[in-house]
Design a protein around this motif. Structure first.
Motif: not given
Length: 589
Positions: A130-131, A148, A153-154, A285-288
């Motif tokens: 999911n990265e 996401l 994630r965002s 993508t980015y971690p929340n």
């Protein structure tokens, strides 16, 4: 389309394209496109395809047909046919652009124009735990944001045009920015696209660094079906602008942090503005964040806010997530003329908004043909309905509106929350004249919605007061990172032409949206020319995040980039106010 029909089409198109002096006539192009797509997915009637030929704010032109392919392979075969017919190709997705770059522009092209709408291909595939994500051309930012959420994630952008249906590929193709301070322009070096070379030959380029097959048929079918390894080797190429935090934090630099013509961020699909047919992009993508908190700031001093920005970006260990600015004038315009947008999102949610805007666009197309109805009937009806609802903005925001000219909304996350609280308390307890308050969750939500509604509110104001005011001139600019006196000062020969000056934007990035409502009878072209001269003198860059479209001259770096991507000028010709005519580059080789 059956396999045999596809093969027949491919053979016929190849043979037609390679016969000496043989070019498909417009009628032959339409016939072959109908064979590829079926009659229900091609619209050549100008009255029925008008919505897809007209820009969101302005612009539009004629087209031989608007196509609605249902698969990536359909797009490929459509491209082959258009090349065989010497057609101009305009790739289009959600059509949310503000600079007329996703539709035809006028009727002065030297070849037939075909618009290819890609919204039906909206698959998204999360890869590498999911990265990263692979997005097809119809997938929207809002869709990605929702997908996401389930994996905490965002995406690159989470507010702004994402709620209007803007696509992931469209954001990359236009170097779109957004409100998130840490993430910069949408950028990737990993994409799958079709390109026409200097000899007029169409080719498919797979730079996703994912094994999908060899032929276009294999590659595109496997991609659309998700038939590939979702755990792939990490690439050395960038799938986001990883340098942006350092760049935006360099507050002493004499250049802007981000702008469309920045050659550092022009790479194949990134910034291509439709000069390629992009089938997919691969993005990070980015971690929340675990916790988030927003702070609302008011000030009457431009220098005070410049000092605040400089200290936060240069000394904080934690970069802000968001820093959105609004001048009091746009605060008022958004409160009154953006109220229906605010209420729609607040009560119906962002999921409903793309569909509502699509429905509104189609209704407008129909009603605009009814001569006895007033122009912009739906806008005027929505404005009237919204007026009946009670006050929607929080009490403390309204109090700050009365006390302060400048408004800033800052969002911090995790360890940055305490860092910001400590700093703001110290900063405003000294000799500074502004103030701040910690937003409740409801106040924060309403503050961001109010800011979001600003972009459409300026246009609504012009529509409602069309008999009293002139045109709207919308600029998005990026100013140097070391600028202290960041709010422009206009000379009297310009201000006397203006009914309203509306300023809002992404404060830490120093990217501003400046909407001007002109007085009735003012010369919009002359005013814009003078505005741009002033911006040049300030070292500003424009456009900052909406791309040149047909409204701005492309800078030399951008012109060279476009010409390298599309040497025959087949894709989206005329953008950047460049030539619309075909180039025959092979003769020079």
């Amino acid at each position: 389309m059956s396999k045999q029909i596809r093969q027949n089409h491919q053979n016929e198109t190849f043979n037609s394209a390679n016969e000496q002096d043989s070019v498909l006539s417009p009628n032959e192009v339409l016939t072959k496109l109908t064979t590829v797509l079926g009659a229900s997915n091609i619209q050549a009637d100008p009255e029925k395809n008008e919505h897809y030929r007209m820009g969101w704010r302005s612009g539009g032109g004629s087209a031989l047909a608007v196509l609605f392919p249902q698969t990536l392979l359909d797009i490929w075969y459509c491209l082959e046919t258009c090349v065989a017919g010497n057609c101009i190709i305009i790739m289009q997705a959600a059509k949310t652009g503000l600079t007329e770059g996703s539709t035809p522009n006028g009727n002065d092209y030297d070849r037939p124009v075909v618009v290819i709408n890609t919204l039906a291909m909206d698959q998204l595939y999360l890869i590498n735990n999911n990265e990263q994500v692979i997005g097809l051309p119809g997938a929207t930012l809002h869709q990605l944001q929702n997908q996401l959420k389930s994996v905490n994630r965002s995406p690159h952008s989470v507010i702004g045009s994402s709620s209007l249906g803007a696509t992931v590929v469209g954001g990359v193709a236009n170097n779109s920015g957004g409100a998130l301070v840490k993430r910069g322009p949408a950028y990737t070096e990993l994409a799958l696209y079709a390109q026409i070379n200097e000899h007029g030959k169409l080719s498919l380029v797979n730079h996703l660094e994912i094994e999908l097959g060899n032929s276009p048929e294999e590659i595109l079918a496997n991609l659309q079906q998700g038939n590939f390894n979702k755990t792939t080797a990490k690439s050395e190429k960038l799938a986001s602008d990883k340098e942006y935090i350092a760049r935006v934090s360099d507050v002493n630099a004499s250049t802007p942090s981000r702008f469309n013509a920045d050659k550092r961020r022009l790479y194949e699909a990134s910034g291509c503005a439709g000069k390629l047919a992009v089938f997919a992009v691969r993005l990070d993508t980015y971690p929340n964040a675990i916790k988030e908190k927003s702070f609302y700031i008011g000030s009457n001093d431009v220098g005070e806010l410049a000092e605040l920005r400089k200290k936060i970006l240069s000394s904080f260990e934690n970069t802000p997530e968001v820093g959105e600015y609004m001048h009091r004038d746009i605060f008022d315009i958004s409160a009154k003329y953006g109220k229906d947008t605010f209420l729609s999102v607040h009560h119906l949610g962002t999921d409903a908004l793309p569909k509502l805007f699509s429905i509104k666009g189609r209704i407008d197309t129909i009603l605009n043909k009814v001569s006895w109805l007033p122009k912009h009937f739906t806008d005027k009806a929505m404005q009237l309905i919204a007026k009946a609802f009670p006050q929607h903005l929080p009490k403390r925001m309204l109090e700050y509106r009365d006390k302060y000219e400048h408004h800033l909304i800052i969002k911090m996350s995790d360890d940055g929350i305490q860092e910001a609280e400590t700093f703001l308390e110290s900063f405003f307890s000294s000799s500074n004249t502004g103030a701040y308050f910690n937003c409740s969750d409801d106040e924060a939500s309403r503050a961001y919605l109010h800011r979001f509604a600003a972009a459409g509110a300026a246009l609504r104001y012009e529509v409602i007061h069309e008999k009293e005011v002139g045109e709207i001139l919308a600029l998005d600019i990026a100013i140097p990172r070391n600028e202290v006196d960041w709010l422009e000062k206009l000379p009297s020969d310009i201000t006397q032409q203006l009914e309203k000056k509306l300023y809002y934007g992404h404060f830490f990035c120093y990217v501003f949206h400046q909407d001007y409502i002109l007085k009735k009878g003012a010369d919009a072209k002359l005013v814009k020319k003078k505005m741009l001269q002033l911006l040049n003198e300030r070292g500003a860059k424009y456009p900052a995040e909406h791309n040149v479209g047909h409204l701005y001259d492309a800078e030399p770096d951008l012109k060279n980039f476009y010409q390298a991507l599309d040497p025959t000028n087949t894709f989206n010709p005329g953008i950047g106010k460049m030539s619309k005519n075909k180039r025959n580059c092979a003769c020079c080789l």
